[in-house]
Motif scaffolding. Structure first.
Motif, PDB file in Angstrom:
ATOM      1  N   ILE A   1      15.064  85.429  53.984  1.00 16.17           N
ATOM      2  CA  ILE A   1      14.427  86.747  53.894  1.00 16.17           C
ATOM      3  C   ILE A   1      14.456  87.205  52.442  1.00 16.17           C
ATOM      4  CG2 ILE A   1      14.373  89.119  54.714  1.00 16.17           C
ATOM      5  CD1 ILE A   1      13.749  86.988  56.846  1.00 16.17           C
ATOM      6  N   SER A   2      13.309  87.160  51.819  1.00 17.58           N
ATOM      7  CA  SER A   2      13.158  87.565  50.431  1.00 17.58           C
ATOM      8  C   SER A   2      12.640  88.995  50.401  1.00 17.58           C
ATOM      9  CB  SER A   2      12.217  86.588  49.707  1.00 17.58           C
ATOM     10  OG  SER A   2      12.061  86.931  48.355  1.00 17.58           O
ATOM     11  N   SER A   3      11.762  89.288  49.471  1.00 18.86           N
ATOM     12  CA  SER A   3      11.185  90.619  49.327  1.00 18.86           C
ATOM     13  C   SER A   3       9.973  90.506  48.428  1.00 18.86           C
ATOM     14  CB  SER A   3      12.193  91.586  48.714  1.00 18.86           C
ATOM     15  OG  SER A   3      11.566  92.791  48.312  1.00 18.86           O
ATOM     16  N   ILE A   4       9.025  91.379  48.634  1.00 16.79           N
ATOM     17  CA  ILE A   4       7.884  91.410  47.725  1.00 16.79           C
ATOM     18  C   ILE A   4       8.349  91.691  46.297  1.00 16.79           C
ATOM     19  CG2 ILE A   4       7.391  93.865  48.065  1.00 16.79           C
ATOM     20  CD1 ILE A   4       4.891  90.910  47.666  1.00 16.79           C
ATOM     21  N   VAL A   5       9.496  92.346  46.163  1.00  9.96           N
ATOM     22  CA  VAL A   5      10.046  92.638  44.833  1.00  9.96           C
ATOM     23  C   VAL A   5      10.341  91.343  44.077  1.00  9.96           C
ATOM     24  CG1 VAL A   5      12.045  93.612  43.626  1.00  9.96           C
ATOM     25  CG2 VAL A   5      10.935  94.899  45.456  1.00  9.96           C
ATOM     26  N   GLY A   6      10.732  90.295  44.797  1.00  7.15           N
ATOM     27  CA  GLY A   6      11.016  89.018  44.161  1.00  7.15           C
ATOM     28  C   GLY A   6       9.794  88.354  43.575  1.00  7.15           C
ATOM     29  N   LEU A   7       8.616  88.726  44.051  1.00  8.47           N
ATOM     30  CA  LEU A   7       7.362  88.154  43.570  1.00  8.47           C
ATOM     31  C   LEU A   7       6.619  89.106  42.647  1.00  8.47           C
ATOM     32  CD1 LEU A   7       6.100  86.822  47.035  1.00  8.47           C
ATOM     33  CD2 LEU A   7       7.491  85.594  45.364  1.00  8.47           C
ATOM     34  N   TYR A   8       6.772  90.392  42.899  1.00  7.82           N
ATOM     35  CA  TYR A   8       5.977  91.430  42.254  1.00  7.82           C
ATOM     36  C   TYR A   8       6.735  92.120  41.122  1.00  7.82           C
ATOM     37  CZ  TYR A   8       2.391  95.157  42.516  1.00  7.82           C
ATOM     38  OH  TYR A   8       1.359  96.010  42.262  1.00  7.82           O
ATOM     39  N   GLY A   9       8.073  92.132  41.244  1.00  5.63           N
ATOM     40  CA  GLY A   9       8.898  92.830  40.273  1.00  5.63           C
ATOM     41  C   GLY A   9       8.997  94.310  40.592  1.00  5.63           C
ATOM     42  N   SER A  10      10.048  94.932  40.073  1.00  2.88           N
ATOM     43  CA  SER A  10      10.225  96.363  40.293  1.00  2.88           C
ATOM     44  C   SER A  10      11.192  96.901  39.253  1.00  2.88           C
ATOM     45  CB  SER A  10      10.782  96.635  41.694  1.00  2.88           C
ATOM     46  OG  SER A  10      11.044  98.004  41.890  1.00  2.88           O
ATOM     47  N   PRO A  11      10.849  97.996  38.567  1.00  5.22           N
ATOM     48  CA  PRO A  11      11.788  98.568  37.596  1.00  5.22           C
ATOM     49  C   PRO A  11      13.077  98.999  38.283  1.00  5.22           C
ATOM     50  CG  PRO A  11       9.918 100.049  37.977  1.00  5.22           C
ATOM     51  CD  PRO A  11       9.600  98.775  38.671  1.00  5.22           C
ATOM     52  N   GLY A  12      14.184  98.728  37.632  1.00  5.54           N
ATOM     53  CA  GLY A  12      15.469  99.086  38.193  1.00  5.54           C
ATOM     54  C   GLY A  12      16.030  98.064  39.161  1.00  5.54           C
ATOM     55  N   GLN A  13      15.314  96.958  39.337  1.00  5.48           N
ATOM     56  CA  GLN A  13      15.765  95.963  40.315  1.00  5.48           C
ATOM     57  C   GLN A  13      15.744  94.545  39.742  1.00  5.48           C
ATOM     58  OE1 GLN A  13      13.279  97.004  43.904  1.00  5.48           O
ATOM     59  NE2 GLN A  13      15.302  97.329  44.794  1.00  5.48           N
ATOM     60  N   ILE A  14      16.088  94.398  38.484  1.00  2.00           N
ATOM     61  CA  ILE A  14      16.110  93.068  37.884  1.00  2.00           C
ATOM     62  C   ILE A  14      17.069  92.152  38.634  1.00  2.00           C
ATOM     63  CG2 ILE A  14      17.021  91.848  35.850  1.00  2.00           C
ATOM     64  CD1 ILE A  14      15.446  93.747  34.120  1.00  2.00           C
ATOM     65  N   ASN A  15      18.223  92.667  39.013  1.00  2.96           N
ATOM     66  CA  ASN A  15      19.187  91.845  39.744  1.00  2.96           C
ATOM     67  C   ASN A  15      18.658  91.444  41.122  1.00  2.96           C
ATOM     68  OD1 ASN A  15      19.321  94.492  40.688  1.00  2.96           O
ATOM     69  ND2 ASN A  15      21.528  94.731  40.366  1.00  2.96           N
ATOM     70  N   TYR A  16      18.127  92.409  41.855  1.00  8.32           N
ATOM     71  CA  TYR A  16      17.606  92.164  43.198  1.00  8.32           C
ATOM     72  C   TYR A  16      16.386  91.237  43.154  1.00  8.32           C
ATOM     73  CZ  TYR A  16      15.990  93.320  47.937  1.00  8.32           C
ATOM     74  OH  TYR A  16      15.593  93.267  49.250  1.00  8.32           O
ATOM     75  N   ALA A  17      15.476  91.499  42.205  1.00  4.95           N
ATOM     76  CA  ALA A  17      14.268  90.669  42.090  1.00  4.95           C
ATOM     77  C   ALA A  17      14.629  89.232  41.754  1.00  4.95           C
ATOM     78  CB  ALA A  17      13.333  91.251  41.027  1.00  4.95           C
ATOM     79  N   ALA A  18      15.584  89.046  40.851  1.00  6.03           N
ATOM     80  CA  ALA A  18      15.998  87.692  40.491  1.00  6.03           C
ATOM     81  C   ALA A  18      16.574  86.960  41.695  1.00  6.03           C
ATOM     82  CB  ALA A  18      17.021  87.743  39.357  1.00  6.03           C
TER      83      ALA A  18
END
Length: 248
Positions: free
Chosen positions: A139-156
């Motif tokens: 279970i990933s997240s669109i944030v992992g593909l799209y990016g999101s400010p404040g979520q560099i750790n989560y996106a990575a």
């Protein structure tokens, strides 16, 4: 029973499997566990804190601890035999902008979301090889593909799951083992419910479907990709995001 309701059987014959959902005590994880239970599978969940969910074989486990993961699998195997379908859902967030982010904010999120997935996949693989069958959904997240400010750790951490799934597919694909990624977008959970109305409106404007997703919509996508109908799909990223991340 129709083919839609079969999982890794032959023809229209339903074959119940032993399913493990990590972090299956609430939110999307709980919905995934319920979707498999409704279909008649033997569903196990892990939870790190709080109360065990009723109606499931629940084991307390911490995916950041290899010994804890091993113990959880050992308990499940004693009850139901090897895990056949693994849904690696356990995850955490520690959102903050890069210049304010402490190193432990980064490493702790990666250790739970990414290395935690590695730990449970590695442990499950032993049973997959014995059974000559295995299904993994990360279970990933669109944030992992799209990016999101404040979520560099989560996106990575969430982007890294794609690499795990595709490498696992190449390593074990010939053994009747598949590994796929489901990437939810903005889902109607406790996390989105507490967002200010202005923030929710901003997110909705960015979603072509112009609504938040429902946890059960993610659950159905997860369940489908482990079914017979999806047996030739591996290394794929399946977005459940109302179109917000299309092209990524």
């Amino acid at each position: 029973m129709t083919a839609e309701n079969t999982t890794a059987g032959s023809g229209d014959e339903f074959v119940p499997r032993t399913v493990l959902v990590t972090g299956g005590n609430r939110g999307i994880g709980r919905s995934i566990a319920e979707a498999y239970r409704e279909q008649g599978h033997r569903v196990c969940v892990t939870y790190r804190s709080g109360e065990a969910p009723e109606g499931f074989f629940a084991v307390q486990a911490d995916v950041t601890d290899s010994a804890s993961v091993d113990q959880a699998f050992t308990q499940i195997e004693a009850e139901y035999g090897p895990v056949e379908i693994l849904v690696a859902n356990a995850g955490v967030t520690r959102d903050t902008l890069l210049l304010r982010m402490k190193e432990e904010d980064f490493t702790d999120v990666v250790d739970t979301n990414l290395t935690g997935a590695y730990r449970v996949v590695q442990r499950a693989a032993k049973g997959f090889l014995r059974k000559k069958f295995g299904r993994v959904v990360l279970i990933s997240s669109i944030v992992g593909l799209y990016g999101s400010p404040g979520q560099i750790n989560y996106a990575a951490s969430k982007a890294g799951l794609v690499g795990i799934a595709r490498s696992l597919s190449r390593e074990l694909g010939s053994r009747n083992i598949t590994a796929n990624v489901v990437a939810p977008g903005f889902i109607d959970t406790d996390m989105t419910a507490v967002l200010p109305e202005e923030t929710q409106a901003k997110y909705l404007d960015a979603i072509p479907a112009h609504r938040f997703g429902r946890p059960e919509e993610v659950a159905r996508a997860v369940r489908w990709v482990t079914s017979d109908e999806a047996a030739y799909i591996t290394g794929a990223v399946i977005p459940v995001d109302g179109g917000v991340g299309m092209g990524h």
